[in-house]
Design an enzyme around this catalytic site. Structure first.
Site, PDB file in Angstrom:
ATOM      1  CG  ASP A  80      -1.642   1.186   1.506  1.00  0.00           C
ATOM      2  OD1 ASP A  80      -2.207   1.714   0.544  1.00  0.00           O
ATOM      3  OD2 ASP A  80      -1.674   1.650   2.672  1.00  0.00           O
ATOM      4  CG  ASP A  96      -1.279   7.564   0.446  1.00  0.00           C
ATOM      5  OD1 ASP A  96      -0.248   8.126   0.047  1.00  0.00           O
ATOM      6  OD2 ASP A  96      -2.330   7.512  -0.225  1.00  0.00           O
ATOM      7  CD  GLU A 100       6.062  10.283   8.128  1.00  0.00           C
ATOM      8  OE1 GLU A 100       5.097   9.845   8.785  1.00  0.00           O
ATOM      9  OE2 GLU A 100       7.221  10.359   8.562  1.00  0.00           O
ATOM     10  CG  ASN A 125      -8.234   1.826  -2.729  1.00  0.00           C
ATOM     11  OD1 ASN A 125      -7.948   0.994  -3.584  1.00  0.00           O
ATOM     12  ND2 ASN A 125      -9.046   1.570  -1.717  1.00  0.00           N
TER      13      ASN A 125
HETATM   14 MG   LIG Z   1      -2.694   3.271   3.629  1.00  0.00          MG
END
Ligand SMILES: [Mg+2]
Ligand SMILES: [Zn+2]
Length: 208
Positions: free
Chosen positions: A9, A11, A16, A60
């Site tokens: 993933d 973020d 950060e 996403n």
């Molecule tokens: Mg995330």
């Protein structure tokens, strides 16, 4: 032979999260200036490269659909991220993004798609295109949606987060219990290395 991957993933794992106290929301970086790579991440990704895993981002990114940023800025963020990682010798092999959102402001993104996590679409697409054996791959994320997507794709899962049981009930309710929990990507990579060594031990014939 098929490839093995570590799906990341983005973020909260690579960079950060950005907190906007005025809106009370925690968000993705919306411009290159807001992008800050988390300490230790380049080294951790480099280690995955050396271990022979394909490193694949699955993320996403609904901010464009919501009108909060533009594709141009998004691509600048991507470039900055990859350049900073590359400077430390860390390579992202491939990136898969879902830009959709069921309540998108922009109609072209207002889709009930198969790629928005917790659905496993991004991982399944990557597996097909990059010839990946999902059962020998890992999904690492800081959200339960990442864990659910990883499990649905048949990967081992590592949740990045602090060791507090605030989400334990939720994990059970959502069938999102990860195989491991790590405090950051550095620790997640150590877990993968240990897990691989242990598996090898199991399969190695005993020598006398
Ligand atoms: Mg995330
Ligand atoms: Zn999508």
């Amino acid at each position: 032979m098929k490839n093995r991957a570590v799906f990341l993933d983005r973020d909260g794992v690579i960079n950060e999260l950005v907190y906007h106290p005025e809106f009370g929301i925690i968000d993705s970086p919306l411009n290159p200036e807001e992008l800050k790579i988390i300490d230790g991440v380049p080294e951790a990704i480099k280690k995955l490269n050396e271990l022979g895993f394909k490193v694949v981002i699955v993320s996403n990114q609904p901010a464009i659909a919501k009108g909060k940023t533009t594709m141009e800025l998004f691509n600048k963020i991507r470039e900055k991220m990859k350049q900073e990682l590359k400077r430390a010798g860390a390579i992202i092999d491939s990136e898969y993004y879902c830009f959709h959102h069921p309540e998108a402001k922009l109609p072209e993104y207002r889709v009930n798609c198969n790629c928005r996590k917790p659905k496993p679409g991004l991982l399944l697409k990557a597996a097909k295109e990059l010839n990946i054996d999902l059962s020998k791959s890992y999904m690492i994320g800081d959200g339960l949606t990442d864990i659910i997507a990883g499990k649905l794709a048949g990967c081992k899962t590592i949740l990045i987060g602090k060791l507090k049981c605030d989400i334990c009930k939720l994990m059970d309710e959502l069938d999102a219990r990860p195989n491991f929990i790590a405090k950051n990507l550095t620790e997640a990579v150590e877990i993968i290395i240990n897990n691989e060594i242990n598996n090898e031990k199991t399969y190695k014939p005993l020598k006398y």
